[in-house]
Design a protein around this motif. Structure first.
Motif, PDB file in Angstrom:
ATOM      1  N   SER A   1      46.003 -40.674  49.657  1.00 55.06           N
ATOM      2  CA  SER A   1      47.325 -41.243  49.908  1.00 55.06           C
ATOM      3  C   SER A   1      48.182 -40.246  50.686  1.00 55.06           C
ATOM      4  CB  SER A   1      48.000 -41.611  48.585  1.00 55.06           C
ATOM      5  OG  SER A   1      48.198 -40.452  47.811  1.00 55.06           O
TER       6      SER A   1
ATOM      7  N   THR B   1      51.926 -38.902  51.388  1.00 54.51           N
ATOM      8  CA  THR B   1      53.239 -38.838  50.753  1.00 54.51           C
ATOM      9  C   THR B   1      54.333 -38.615  51.794  1.00 54.51           C
ATOM     10  OG1 THR B   1      53.182 -36.448  50.443  1.00 54.51           O
ATOM     11  CG2 THR B   1      52.168 -37.796  48.704  1.00 54.51           C
ATOM     12  N   SER B   2      55.558 -38.797  51.375  1.00 52.52           N
ATOM     13  CA  SER B   2      56.700 -38.505  52.253  1.00 52.52           C
ATOM     14  C   SER B   2      56.696 -37.041  52.675  1.00 52.52           C
ATOM     15  CB  SER B   2      58.019 -38.837  51.550  1.00 52.52           C
ATOM     16  OG  SER B   2      58.118 -40.213  51.309  1.00 52.52           O
TER      17      SER B   2
ATOM     18  N   ASP C   1      54.037 -35.197  53.133  1.00 56.94           N
ATOM     19  CA  ASP C   1      53.018 -35.073  54.180  1.00 56.94           C
ATOM     20  C   ASP C   1      53.583 -35.506  55.527  1.00 56.94           C
ATOM     21  OD1 ASP C   1      51.067 -34.308  52.291  1.00 56.94           O
ATOM     22  OD2 ASP C   1      50.432 -36.396  51.986  1.00 56.94           O
TER      23      ASP C   1
ATOM     24  N   TYR D   1      53.122 -43.630  58.990  1.00 60.72           N
ATOM     25  CA  TYR D   1      54.562 -43.892  58.867  1.00 60.72           C
ATOM     26  C   TYR D   1      55.011 -44.951  59.881  1.00 60.72           C
ATOM     27  CZ  TYR D   1      59.597 -42.704  58.872  1.00 60.72           C
ATOM     28  OH  TYR D   1      60.974 -42.737  58.804  1.00 60.72           O
TER      29      TYR D   1
END
Length: 114
Positions: free
Chosen positions: A2, A4-5, A7, A90
């Motif tokens: 996954s 993440t923000s 990342d 994103y």
């Protein structure tokens, strides 16, 4: 795996190159040296790509702008810009709000040399 923000924010901070606004064409362009823009790009518009993608929300919070990321993606130099998978993920997830983070603008002197 996954993403993440954190990342995504780290990937944004790893972007290479500089963005400047070309007054003649009315478009942002990317170069990999501050000295390679030419006379149609005002020096005050030249920003490291890793900062160009952030838009100030208020004095302490900045948003990771999908509009500005799209400008970089349209240059078709993803490898040179160092656009990585977290940023591409994103951009695919348009239904999620833009990432907002507390950060300060890095100056050109603080940006590592390419």
């Amino acid at each position: 795996m996954s993403i993440t923000s954190a990342d995504i924010c780290h990937a944004a901070d790893q972007l290479n190159g500089f963005v400047g606004f070309n007054t003649k064409t009315g478009k942002h362009i990317v170069r990999f040296s501050e000295d390679s823009f030419g006379m149609d790009v005002a020096e005050e518009s030249i920003t490291p790509a890793c900062e160009f993608v952030w838009r100030e929300q208020d004095e302490q919070v900045m948003n990771l702008s999908r509009v500005r990321l799209q400008i970089l993606l349209e240059q078709n130099v993803n490898d040179r810009l160092n656009v990585s998978e977290p940023l591409l993920a994103y951009m695919r997830r348009q239904e999620l709000p833009e990432i907002a983070a507390q950060r300060r603008l890095k100056t050109v002197e603080e940006t590592p040399a390419n």
